[in-house]
Design an enzyme around this catalytic site. Structure first.
Site, PDB file in Angstrom:
ATOM      1  CG  ASP A  15      -0.144  -0.211   2.549  1.00 17.36           C
ATOM      2  OD1 ASP A  15       0.794   0.044   2.818  1.00 17.36           O
ATOM      3  OD2 ASP A  15      -1.067  -0.101   3.547  1.00 17.36           O
TER       4      ASP A  15
ATOM      5  CB  SER B 124      -6.027 -11.797   1.247  1.00 12.17           C
ATOM      6  OG  SER B 124      -7.014 -11.180   1.480  1.00 12.17           O
ATOM      7  CE1 TYR B 125      -1.205  -5.238   4.164  1.00 12.99           C
ATOM      8  CE2 TYR B 125      -2.194  -3.758   2.567  1.00 12.99           C
ATOM      9  CZ  TYR B 125      -1.330  -4.131   3.766  1.00 12.99           C
ATOM     10  OH  TYR B 125      -0.842  -2.757   4.008  1.00 12.99           O
ATOM     11  N   PRO B 126      -5.412  -7.357   4.808  1.00 13.60           N
ATOM     12  CG  PRO B 126      -5.220  -6.420   7.028  1.00 13.60           C
ATOM     13  CD  PRO B 126      -4.389  -7.220   5.832  1.00 13.60           C
TER      14      PRO B 126
END
Length: 862
Positions: free
Chosen positions: A119, A335-337
């Site tokens: 991110d 998975s990526y939160p």
């Protein structure tokens, strides 16, 4: 063989990734900072054999702050923070020595692979790592590429290996957008916070907040809560009337009908409708319609929806939920939160994820049925271009995750299964009746295919009373017709889930920062979390928002921050210039700040209504050294003393109790001393209110008590009561607590070490003599004859508490039980002060430290 350094965002991630890539064939060791491990293995990298070193950071390596004097609230005009005050990058956690650790591991490496979270914050940390490591890495040959970026969304073998085989480059623009946000929040937040905190804490005594903070995102977040509060307060209930009819399709059953007019606000008209309908004896069926309806399965799960459900259904605060989600991610369960996307990419392995859940007893039957009958393609949602939706990546049990971890994982899994399930289908029957000239309706629903509601039963169609079989023209006897009087009700306070929705809608914060802003307004005492996780603004929160509206509504409305967020996103996309956005935004807020300062009287008028002036707050405690009148002690945070005659306010140590100290006065300024204490099991020390705020000597800093004062002759000072260097910290001095008898103790003036000694002694005094071995001051002890532990019925003894064998069994090391470890606020390190024959003028101690002294002390206190 090339050496490749790989860096992840957290130690647990580094270990998981290294285990997958090395297939478990790796060696591990602790790094020099003790927090991060290094995992090493050999393998192939871009067609060449390579030695891999996988390690991690612990979040951001660096943080942005002002330099030197600009961190002082007293020396700098807050207006200077917008442009004049230089900023610098400092280590986010100096104790971790992360830069040094990265340089040690990066020295001599040929390439670096960045496995930071994918991110904008992760991109920013990429460049923090590169700034630390590139200067010590081997120089590349000509145009040889040395910097690689791994993109991944989950900690699975497939995702990690795929990321390693498709390495890209870090995104400088996304990193710059984070730099811009950090600088804007620092400059704007600090300027407004410093000004309004100093202004209002200097005038009001019961604000009950140690920091009256402003934040470009935090303040609009509070604004939403206060806006709802204002609607509740201004709400005026209205009376209305509803016509309710019941018909009896069978002898022992009744059916309640809904009036098509819904309600009327005039009593006489309502009575007229009642009279008209009462004249009818039967209700006539005007129409019967049946329609198959669909309740759609949910969109794939993104961060905002996860946080909404966690708060509304699971009772978890957004920040707590986010912490749990991050832990589940680093452990490989989800998975990526952090994602804004609600659409699965075409190549996403939905069946593979579903198979992982085939053996869980809670949903095994549903999953097996889906796999055998064929899954439904998830609904087309929004593709934000960041990460796939939040998805369970491997099976788990309640015993593995426990408590809140399991509850959040269970919801994520049920939501995922629901996205590939069928829609819920039901048959809706609507019967329209006429009673006289008035129309009434009743609706019934019968589920024909439960679909996704099997796995998400809380979304199931509620059971309703069954409707009778009837056709147009049928007549039913009327059982009852009555007029119900009701009142409109006000809205309730915002729930966290509603607030998250508003923040997302208006572009306040990001999916990652929304929980932080909500947590901040709770921590700052602007709102309280009530039952149902509803956010009720406090007096302070309400007055602040009303004050901003009165002076400059844009400070609290979401519009200006939303516009700034759009500019930051343009920087991330490479469509806007970093420096221009920064300069333009700061110029806007600088003008707003000057107008705010000039117009502060408007907010002050609101404060006067809700809070008491300092002069009218608190209780008399100690005398002012200037006018000799009693100053008032204000207990509300931040606790302080206020002299209403001189109109001066003196800050005090926090998180403890304050009382008068024997009516003794400071020899320098004639102020009465007060005693701060952290409790009976903690430490205490006297202080002069004036010296505490205005250090009398150059080697003293603001916020020092008598136990750190270097006055050469004052009986309360470090010079007279200091005994020796602390046995644990580097800069502390053990100081006699002269108020502690008969349970005598000395305490370090820097850390929380306490030494209990000479219980039941009649007197304990610090001698001007010093120990020949360690330079600590000797102690003179007088015991009562009946309770003396000294040999040979002696009652007096003078010696060194560290070296004297007579004192060995009378000394016990402990740690203070403090209400808060940073009881005095952050202060810079300085040399320890004490007494001894190595003293210079002012009481500076030059201890002789035998090489084995620390070892001897450690053994002694064990």
């Amino acid at each position: 063989m090339r050496t490749v350094l790989m860096v992840a965002e957290k130690p647990s991630l580094a270990q998981s990734i290294a285990k997958i890539l090395s297939r478990g064939n790796m060696s591990s060791r602790k790094g020099l900072n003790g927090a991060c491990s290094v995992h090493e293995y050999t393998g192939s990298f871009i067609g060449q054999s390579a030695h891999f070193k996988m390690t991690s950071v612990c979040g951001h390596v660096m943080t942005l702050d002002f330099i030197g004097k600009y961190n002082s609230w007293d020396k700098v005009d807050p207006a200077e923070l917008f442009s004049k005050a230089p900023t610098e990058k400092k280590e986010a956690n100096p104790k971790l020595t992360m830069v040094k650790f990265l340089q040690v591991e990066g020295r001599g490496c040929d390439c670096i692979v960045l496995w930071l979270d994918c991110d904008k914050e992760g991109e920013n940390i990429c460049f923090e790592v590169l700034d630390a490591v590139l200067p010590v890495m081997n120089k590349p040959r000509s145009t040889e590429r040395t910097i690689y970026r791994a993109k991944f969304s989950s900690i699975t073998d497939t995702d990690i290996c795929n990321a390693m085989n498709h390495l890209g480059e870090p995104n400088r623009n996304e990193a710059l957008s984070v730099d811009a946000r950090q600088e804007l929040d620092l400059r704007i937040g600090c300027a407004f916070t410093r000004f309004q905190t100093k202004y209002f804490q200097g005038k009001y005594g019961n604000l009950d907040s140690s920091l009256i903070s402003f934040g470009p995102c935090q303040t609009p977040t509070l604004g939403f809560c206060v806006e709802r509060h204002d609607k509740i307060q201004s709400f005026k209930p209205e009376t209305y009337w509803v016509l309710q009819a019941k018909v009896n399709p069978e002898k022992e059953s009744s059916l309640t009908l809904d009036w098509d007019r819904v309600r009327v606000f005039d009593r006489e008209i309502a009575q007229m409708f009642l009279n008209i309908t009462k004249m009818a004896k039967e209700a006539k069926v005007e129409s019967v319609s049946k329609k198959e309806k669909v309740k759609q399965r949910p969109l794939a799960l993104n961060t905002v929806e996860m946080l909404r459900v966690a708060s509304a259904a699971l009772g978890m605060g957004p920040q707590h939920a986010m912490q749990i989600a991050e832990r589940l991610y680093t452990q490989g369960y989800i998975s990526y939160p952090r994602t804004e996307t609600t659409h699965y990419p075409e190549n996403f392995d939905l069946k593979g994820c579903l198979r992982q859940q085939a053996n869980n007893p809670y949903w095994a039957e549903t999953v097996k049925a889906l796999l055998s009958e064929g899954i439904n393609r998830p609904r087309k949602g929004h593709d934000a271009g960041d990460h796939p939706p939040i998805t369970p990546m491997r099976a788990a049990t309640e015993a593995e995750l426990g408590g809140d971890g399991w509850r959040l994982y269970e919801y994520i899994t049920r939501h995922f299964i629901a996205t590939v399930s069928a829609d819920c289908k039901y048959l809706q029957t609507t019967i329209s009746f006429s009673i006289g000239p008035e129309r009434f309706t009743c609706i019934g629903k019968v589920v024909t295919s439960p679909g996704f509601t099997e796995i998400m039963p809380w979304h199931s169609i509620p059971l309703e009373e069954s409707l009778p079989h009837c056709e147009k023209g049928d007549l039913f006897p009327i059982g009852e017709i009555k007029l119900l009087e009701k009142q409109t009700s006000p809205p309730d306070y915002l729930t966290e889930a509603e607030l998250i929705t508003l923040m997302e809608k208006h572009g306040i914060g990001t999916d990652a920062s929304i929980p932080v802003h909500i947590n901040n307004i709770c921590q700052r005492n602007y709102v309280t979390v009530e039952s149902g996780r509803r956010l009720k603004p406090t007096n302070l929160g309400i007055v602040l928002v009303h004050g901003y509206y009165k002076i400059d509504a844009e400070l609290v409305l979401p519009t200006i921050r939303s516009a700034v967020e759009k500019q930051l996103n343009l920087i991330a996309l490479g469509k806007a210039n970093y420096h221009q956005v920064l300069e333009h935004t700061l110029d806007i807020f600088k003008r707003k700040f000057h107008y705010f300062v000039d117009s502060i009287a408007g907010m002050d008028e609101l404060m006067e209504v809700s809070f008491s002036p300092l002069a009218a707050t608190g209780k008399p405690l100690s005398r002012c050294g200037k006018c000799h009148r009693f100053m008032k002690y204000i207990q509300a945070k931040p606790s302080r003393l206020h002299c209403s005659h001189c109109d001066d306010t003196y800050s005090l140590p926090q998180n403890g109790t304050i009382k008068l100290y024997k009516e003794l006065r400071c020899p320098l300024d004639d102020f009465e001393l007060v005693l701060w204490s952290s409790g009976s099991r903690g430490k205490s020390y006297p202080l002069c209110p004036y010296c505490y705020n205005h250090p009398p000597f150059r080697d003293m800093k603001k916020g020092m008590g008598c136990n750190e004062c270097t006055h050469p002759t004052c009986q309360h000072s470090l010079s007279m009561l200091g005994i020796g260097q602390c046995v644990e910290c580097e800069n502390g001095v053990l100081v006699l607590d002269s108020t502690s008898g008969p349970k005598w103790k000395m305490a370090c003036n820097k850390c929380n070490v306490i030494v209990h000694f000479f219980e039941n002694a009649h007197k304990v005094r610090v001698s001007p003599e010093t120990c020949d071995l360690c330079d600590a001051a000797l102690v003179d002890v007088d015991f009562n004859k009946a309770k003396s532990p000294l040999p040979g019925d002696e009652t007096q003894h003078s010696g060194c508490i560290f070296c004297d064998p007579v004192f060995q069994d009378l000394v016990e090391l402990k740690h203070a039980a403090m209400r808060h470890p940073m009881h005095r606020g952050g202060q810079g390190k300085r040399q320890g002060r004490g007494r001894g024959k190595g003293r210079r003028p002012g009481g500076r101690l030059n201890p002789k430290k035998p090489k084995d002294k620390m070892a001897a002390l450690a053994a002694y206190f064990v």
